[in-house]
Design an enzyme around this catalytic site. Structure first.
Site, mmCIF file in Angstrom:
data_model
loop_
_atom_site.group_PDB
_atom_site.id
_atom_site.type_symbol
_atom_site.label_atom_id
_atom_site.label_comp_id
_atom_site.label_asym_id
_atom_site.label_seq_id
_atom_site.Cartn_x
_atom_site.Cartn_y
_atom_site.Cartn_z
ATOM 1 N N ALA A 18 0.826 -1.195 -0.066
ATOM 2 C CA ALA A 18 0.251 0.049 -0.019
ATOM 3 C C ALA A 18 1.088 1.516 0.063
ATOM 4 O O ALA A 18 1.905 1.438 0.631
ATOM 5 C CB ALA A 18 -0.939 0.123 1.432
ATOM 6 N N CYS A 100 -4.685 -8.716 4.779
ATOM 7 C CA CYS A 100 -4.507 -7.380 5.497
ATOM 8 C C CYS A 100 -4.926 -7.169 6.904
ATOM 9 O O CYS A 100 -6.309 -7.558 7.034
ATOM 10 C CB CYS A 100 -5.089 -6.230 4.717
ATOM 11 S SG CYS A 100 -4.476 -4.495 5.518
ATOM 12 N N LYS A 139 -4.414 -13.685 -1.737
ATOM 13 C CA LYS A 139 -3.246 -13.517 -1.202
ATOM 14 C C LYS A 139 -3.594 -13.431 0.442
ATOM 15 O O LYS A 139 -4.776 -12.881 0.641
ATOM 16 C CB LYS A 139 -2.587 -12.169 -1.484
ATOM 17 C CG LYS A 139 -1.459 -12.004 -0.619
ATOM 18 C CD LYS A 139 -0.418 -10.922 -1.169
ATOM 19 C CE LYS A 139 0.804 -10.944 -0.349
ATOM 20 N NZ LYS A 139 0.485 -9.689 0.897
ATOM 21 N N ASN A 200 5.688 -16.202 0.442
ATOM 22 C CA ASN A 200 6.427 -14.613 0.481
ATOM 23 C C ASN A 200 6.454 -14.620 2.016
ATOM 24 O O ASN A 200 5.940 -15.046 3.058
ATOM 25 C CB ASN A 200 4.851 -13.905 0.322
ATOM 26 C CG ASN A 200 5.186 -12.458 0.848
ATOM 27 O OD1 ASN A 200 4.279 -12.095 1.534
ATOM 28 N ND2 ASN A 200 6.225 -11.745 0.242
ATOM 29 N N ASP A 202 9.958 -12.223 3.954
ATOM 30 C CA ASP A 202 11.364 -12.010 4.580
ATOM 31 C C ASP A 202 12.320 -12.680 3.448
ATOM 32 O O ASP A 202 13.636 -12.838 3.807
ATOM 33 C CB ASP A 202 11.744 -13.266 5.937
ATOM 34 C CG ASP A 202 10.729 -12.387 6.832
ATOM 35 O OD1 ASP A 202 10.203 -11.554 6.980
ATOM 36 O OD2 ASP A 202 10.709 -13.507 7.893
ATOM 37 N N ARG A 225 9.195 -5.764 0.752
ATOM 38 C CA ARG A 225 10.036 -4.707 1.303
ATOM 39 C C ARG A 225 11.473 -5.001 0.963
ATOM 40 O O ARG A 225 12.005 -3.374 0.676
ATOM 41 C CB ARG A 225 10.121 -4.872 2.748
ATOM 42 C CG ARG A 225 8.717 -4.534 3.489
ATOM 43 C CD ARG A 225 8.626 -5.221 4.915
ATOM 44 N NE ARG A 225 8.766 -6.398 5.031
ATOM 45 C CZ ARG A 225 8.655 -7.214 6.123
ATOM 46 N NH1 ARG A 225 8.598 -6.530 7.486
ATOM 47 N NH2 ARG A 225 8.793 -8.344 6.303
HETATM 48 C C1 LIG Z 1 3.501 -0.985 4.288
HETATM 49 C C2 LIG Z 1 3.065 -2.278 3.782
HETATM 50 C C3 LIG Z 1 2.063 -2.163 3.065
HETATM 51 C C4 LIG Z 1 1.229 -3.343 2.554
HETATM 52 N N1 LIG Z 1 0.519 -3.337 1.622
HETATM 53 C C5 LIG Z 1 -0.240 -4.508 1.416
HETATM 54 C C6 LIG Z 1 -1.384 -4.510 0.290
HETATM 55 O O1 LIG Z 1 -1.752 -3.537 0.183
HETATM 56 N N2 LIG Z 1 -1.941 -5.805 -0.025
HETATM 57 C C7 LIG Z 1 -1.223 -6.854 0.280
HETATM 58 O O2 LIG Z 1 -1.773 -7.936 -0.119
HETATM 59 N N3 LIG Z 1 -0.122 -7.132 1.064
HETATM 60 C C8 LIG Z 1 0.252 -5.996 1.633
HETATM 61 N N4 LIG Z 1 1.651 -5.874 2.268
HETATM 62 C C9 LIG Z 1 2.104 -7.265 2.427
HETATM 63 C C10 LIG Z 1 3.431 -7.512 1.687
HETATM 64 O O3 LIG Z 1 2.616 -7.592 0.194
HETATM 65 C C11 LIG Z 1 4.115 -8.709 2.104
HETATM 66 O O4 LIG Z 1 3.125 -9.731 2.233
HETATM 67 C C12 LIG Z 1 4.719 -8.412 3.303
HETATM 68 O O5 LIG Z 1 5.485 -7.236 3.142
HETATM 69 C C13 LIG Z 1 5.890 -9.734 3.386
HETATM 70 O O6 LIG Z 1 6.864 -9.661 2.485
HETATM 71 P P1 LIG Z 1 8.322 -9.106 2.452
HETATM 72 O O7 LIG Z 1 8.846 -9.667 3.821
HETATM 73 O O8 LIG Z 1 8.763 -9.644 1.242
HETATM 74 O O9 LIG Z 1 8.147 -7.823 2.517
HETATM 75 C C14 LIG Z 1 2.174 -4.848 2.857
HETATM 76 C C15 LIG Z 1 3.253 -4.671 3.511
HETATM 77 C C16 LIG Z 1 3.741 -3.375 4.110
HETATM 78 C C17 LIG Z 1 5.216 -3.545 4.909
#
Ligand SMILES: Cc1cc2nc3c(=O)[nH]c(=O)nc-3n(C[C@H](O)[C@H](O)[C@H](O)COP(=O)(O)O)c2cc1C
Length: 332
Positions: A18, A100, A139, A200, A202, A225
């Protein structure tokens, strides 16, 4: 990886985030080699109430794909109507958010709230799938909390309801982003269904991406991230998969990416909004770089896209060098 009839040529995809995975950043990650992108979560209700602001967050007609539009909501008919609107546009697929944990989302009965009501999640999904021709994906997280991990049940229910793929973030909703992603739980779900599962959580390096791809039974992995301010991670993962090696990035190359990002945001939002948004992004692009804090203070003092661009050239051109993880950033 095939999602319905859509071929994902590279099984490493950008996670929806987001406020971040807007059209300019989606273009940037596709240029850097991501296999596909997804919009941030969009309220089904807002879409159906004709919210211009939400509609503008849908995929753009000329943007590269595959690209999914992600919707959330707790009412099957509203989700169906929103999915039909999404289908009429550029999106290659419709993704349903069941992960979410933010109150604003769960209080509508959507997002992670549906992890506690698997039956309703299945009903919403089946209603959407029956209404549209484009592939529907979901998701999810592994459960609401650690006492109620139900990822296998949820994945099977969504498969039965007709999703073409499911992405699983290996945390519970209650965990938020704390702790570590449980890839054993993801692997169990991947083994329990026939549809592609995208794991998904980390993934921060090419090594961890390839390890998860090879050991989890997932058809693909999703990076979130770690790609903010470092979209080239997708190219590195591809290179590491193909050759066992990956490169470094010179500060001048970071400048090139950041300049393109700024230009795309200017086209998308106009110069004033682009400049403001770029300040935030530069926090990511300068993460770990020497003198980054001073640069970030400086950019908050300038107004206008041109002075901002000049400061960027000065900073990255002066070769601020590396204090990131060893070997990930080279000096130019
Ligand atoms: C600030 C932020 C906003 C996110 N917004 C969404 C979103 O809009 N829809 C969604 O499915 N996941 C959202 N996520 C989750 C990410 O898609 C992902 O599942 C999560 O960050 C774990 O993956 P990573 O460790 O690679 O970051 C968000 C995560 C963060 C940190």
């Amino acid at each position: 990886m095939l999602i319905g009839n859509i071929e994902i040529k590279f099984p490493v995809v950008m996670a929806p985030i987001a406020g971040m995975t807007d059209e300019p950043f989606r273009r940037i990650v596709m240029e850097c080699g991501a296999g596909m992108t997804t919009t941030e979560l969009l309220s089904a209700k807002a879409l159906t109430l004709d919210s211009g602001k939400t509609k503008r967050m849908l995929p753009f007609i000329d943007e590269p794909g595959p690209v999914a539009a992600q919707i959330f909501g707790g009412e099957p008919e509203v989700m169906r109507d929103a999915a039909l609107m999404v289908e009429a546009g550029r999106a290659d697929m419709i993704d349903i958010n069941f992960g979410c944990p933010v109150k604003k989302v769960t209080k509508t009965g959507g997002g992670a709230a549906l992890l506690r009501d698997v039956k309703m999640a299945g009903r919403i999904t089946a209603t959407v799938v029956a209404a549209v021709k484009k592939p529907v994906t979901a998701k999810i997280r592994i459960g609401w909390d650690l006492r109620t991990v139900n990822v296998v049940e949820m994945a099977k229910t969504l498969e039965d309801a007709g999703v073409a793929a499911v992405a699983i973030h290996g945390r519970t909703a209650s965990q938020g982003y704390s702790g570590v992603a449980d890839w054993d739980a993801i692997a169990k779900a991947a083994a329990a269904v026939k549809i592609p599962v995208i794991g998904n959580g980390d993934i921060r390096t090419p090594e961890s991406a390839v390890w998860r791809l090879e050991s989890s039974g997932c058809a693909g992995v999703m990076v979130g991230r770690a790609a903010l301010g470092a979209p080239w991670i997708f190219g590195w993962i591809r290179s590491f998969l193909e050759t066992g090696k990956y490169g470094t990035i010179a500060t001048v190359e970071i400048l090139n990416v950041a300049q393109r990002h700024l230009a795309m945001m200017a086209t998308c939002y106009g110069e004033v909004a682009a400049m403001r948004k770029m300040r935030g992004w530069l926090g990511y692009y300068t993460r770990g770089l020497r003198n980054g804090a001073a640069f970030r203070r400086e950019i908050n003092r300038v107004e206008g896209i041109e002075p901002l661009g000049a400061l960027m050239e000065e900073f990255f051109g002066a070769d601020p060098g590396v204090i990131k993880e060893e070997g990930t950033v080279a000096t130019s």
